[in-house]
Scaffold this motif. Structure first.
Motif, PDB file in Angstrom:
ATOM      1  N   GLN A  12     -61.006  50.257   5.353  1.00  0.00           N
ATOM      2  CA  GLN A  12     -60.404  51.330   6.170  1.00  0.00           C
ATOM      3  C   GLN A  12     -59.163  52.103   5.650  1.00  0.00           C
ATOM      4  O   GLN A  12     -59.055  53.244   5.820  1.00  0.00           O
ATOM      5  CB  GLN A  12     -60.033  50.728   7.756  1.00  0.00           C
ATOM      6  CG  GLN A  12     -61.266  50.262   8.635  1.00  0.00           C
ATOM      7  CD  GLN A  12     -61.779  48.961   8.256  1.00  0.00           C
ATOM      8  OE1 GLN A  12     -60.948  48.199   7.740  1.00  0.00           O
ATOM      9  NE2 GLN A  12     -62.902  48.474   8.480  1.00  0.00           N
ATOM     10  N   GLU A  53     -57.906  52.201  14.667  1.00  0.00           N
ATOM     11  CA  GLU A  53     -58.572  52.581  16.119  1.00  0.00           C
ATOM     12  C   GLU A  53     -59.557  51.802  16.418  1.00  0.00           C
ATOM     13  O   GLU A  53     -59.985  50.784  15.746  1.00  0.00           O
ATOM     14  CB  GLU A  53     -59.055  53.898  15.821  1.00  0.00           C
ATOM     15  CG  GLU A  53     -58.049  55.182  15.261  1.00  0.00           C
ATOM     16  CD  GLU A  53     -56.922  55.393  16.532  1.00  0.00           C
ATOM     17  OE1 GLU A  53     -57.220  54.986  17.515  1.00  0.00           O
ATOM     18  OE2 GLU A  53     -55.952  55.981  16.049  1.00  0.00           O
ATOM     19  N   ASP A  54     -60.114  51.819  17.907  1.00  0.00           N
ATOM     20  CA  ASP A  54     -61.099  50.847  18.340  1.00  0.00           C
ATOM     21  C   ASP A  54     -62.498  50.723  17.467  1.00  0.00           C
ATOM     22  O   ASP A  54     -63.093  50.227  17.392  1.00  0.00           O
ATOM     23  CB  ASP A  54     -61.303  51.280  19.617  1.00  0.00           C
ATOM     24  CG  ASP A  54     -60.144  50.780  20.498  1.00  0.00           C
ATOM     25  OD1 ASP A  54     -59.341  50.105  20.228  1.00  0.00           O
ATOM     26  OD2 ASP A  54     -59.745  51.499  21.716  1.00  0.00           O
ATOM     27  N   ASP A  55     -62.570  52.205  16.796  1.00  0.00           N
ATOM     28  CA  ASP A  55     -63.926  52.407  16.088  1.00  0.00           C
ATOM     29  C   ASP A  55     -63.788  51.864  14.825  1.00  0.00           C
ATOM     30  O   ASP A  55     -64.603  51.951  13.967  1.00  0.00           O
ATOM     31  CB  ASP A  55     -64.260  54.091  16.006  1.00  0.00           C
ATOM     32  CG  ASP A  55     -63.223  54.939  15.527  1.00  0.00           C
ATOM     33  OD1 ASP A  55     -62.295  54.224  14.985  1.00  0.00           O
ATOM     34  OD2 ASP A  55     -63.363  55.936  15.539  1.00  0.00           O
ATOM     35  N   GLY A  56     -62.644  51.246  14.241  1.00  0.00           N
ATOM     36  CA  GLY A  56     -62.441  50.735  13.105  1.00  0.00           C
ATOM     37  C   GLY A  56     -61.650  51.563  11.913  1.00  0.00           C
ATOM     38  O   GLY A  56     -61.270  51.123  10.987  1.00  0.00           O
ATOM     39  N   ARG A  57     -61.607  52.782  12.324  1.00  0.00           N
ATOM     40  CA  ARG A  57     -61.000  53.773  11.268  1.00  0.00           C
ATOM     41  C   ARG A  57     -59.383  53.367  11.325  1.00  0.00           C
ATOM     42  O   ARG A  57     -58.617  53.341  12.256  1.00  0.00           O
ATOM     43  CB  ARG A  57     -60.990  55.295  11.667  1.00  0.00           C
ATOM     44  CG  ARG A  57     -62.405  55.737  11.645  1.00  0.00           C
ATOM     45  CD  ARG A  57     -62.730  57.133  12.156  1.00  0.00           C
ATOM     46  NE  ARG A  57     -61.885  57.368  13.531  1.00  0.00           N
ATOM     47  CZ  ARG A  57     -60.968  58.260  13.506  1.00  0.00           C
ATOM     48  NH1 ARG A  57     -60.543  59.088  12.792  1.00  0.00           N
ATOM     49  NH2 ARG A  57     -60.464  58.245  14.716  1.00  0.00           N
TER      50      ARG A  57
END
Length: 155
Positions: A12, A53-57
């Motif tokens: 990431q 972030e929650d989406d992994g980014r």
């Protein structure tokens, strides 16, 4: 939330570094970046914090290190990369990361901290951010870009 970045976050971080390279005009060597980060990110001499972030980014990062000066009896901390994704600009991420890095370096009992403001995204704004945390401009960073595709900012 700003948190320590770990080996599992390296892909990431490289993703964010890819955005940084595109914005600054520099060429990213993603394989080398991933290799180096995997090797150093969890060392005691390395500071690595950011927002994932929650989406992994990964949307913000500050990577720094301590090092002994090669000639003088001095331990210093230096910034290797600080970047906030354009979607997170205006947040407090960069300020929190600078504050955390400064505290970390102080705890490491360094003699001084140095940062370079050279990305060209908004160098004046970045300088003002560091000045808010007690940094002052000193010296001159001089460079000569021989291969413009590697260092495109030089006119």
């Amino acid at each position: 939330m700003i948190r320590p970045l770990l080996k599992q976050d390296v892909p990431q971080i490289v993703g964010l570094a890819t955005v940084m390279a595109a914005e600054t005009g520099h060429r990213l060597h993603a394989d080398r970046t991933q290799y180096i980060l995997n090797d150093i990110i969890e060392l005691d001499t390395v500071f690595a914090q950011g927002r994932v972030e929650d989406d992994g980014r990964c949307t913000s990062m500050f990577i720094g290190e301590t090092s002994e000066h090669p000639f003088f009896d001095a331990l210093f901390a230096q910034e290797l990369a600080i970047y906030t994704h354009p979607d997170r600009r205006g947040s407090l991420d960069a300020a929190r990361l600078v504050k955390a890095f400064t505290a970390w370096a102080t705890e490491k009992d360094v003699d001084y901290i140095k940062v370079e403001i050279t990305a060209g995204v908004d160098n004046e704004r970045a300088a003002q951010l560091f000045e808010k945390f007690g940094y002052s401009k000193g010296g001159i960073l001089a460079f000569q870009g021989i291969r413009r595709e590697v260092w495109p900012q030089q006119q």
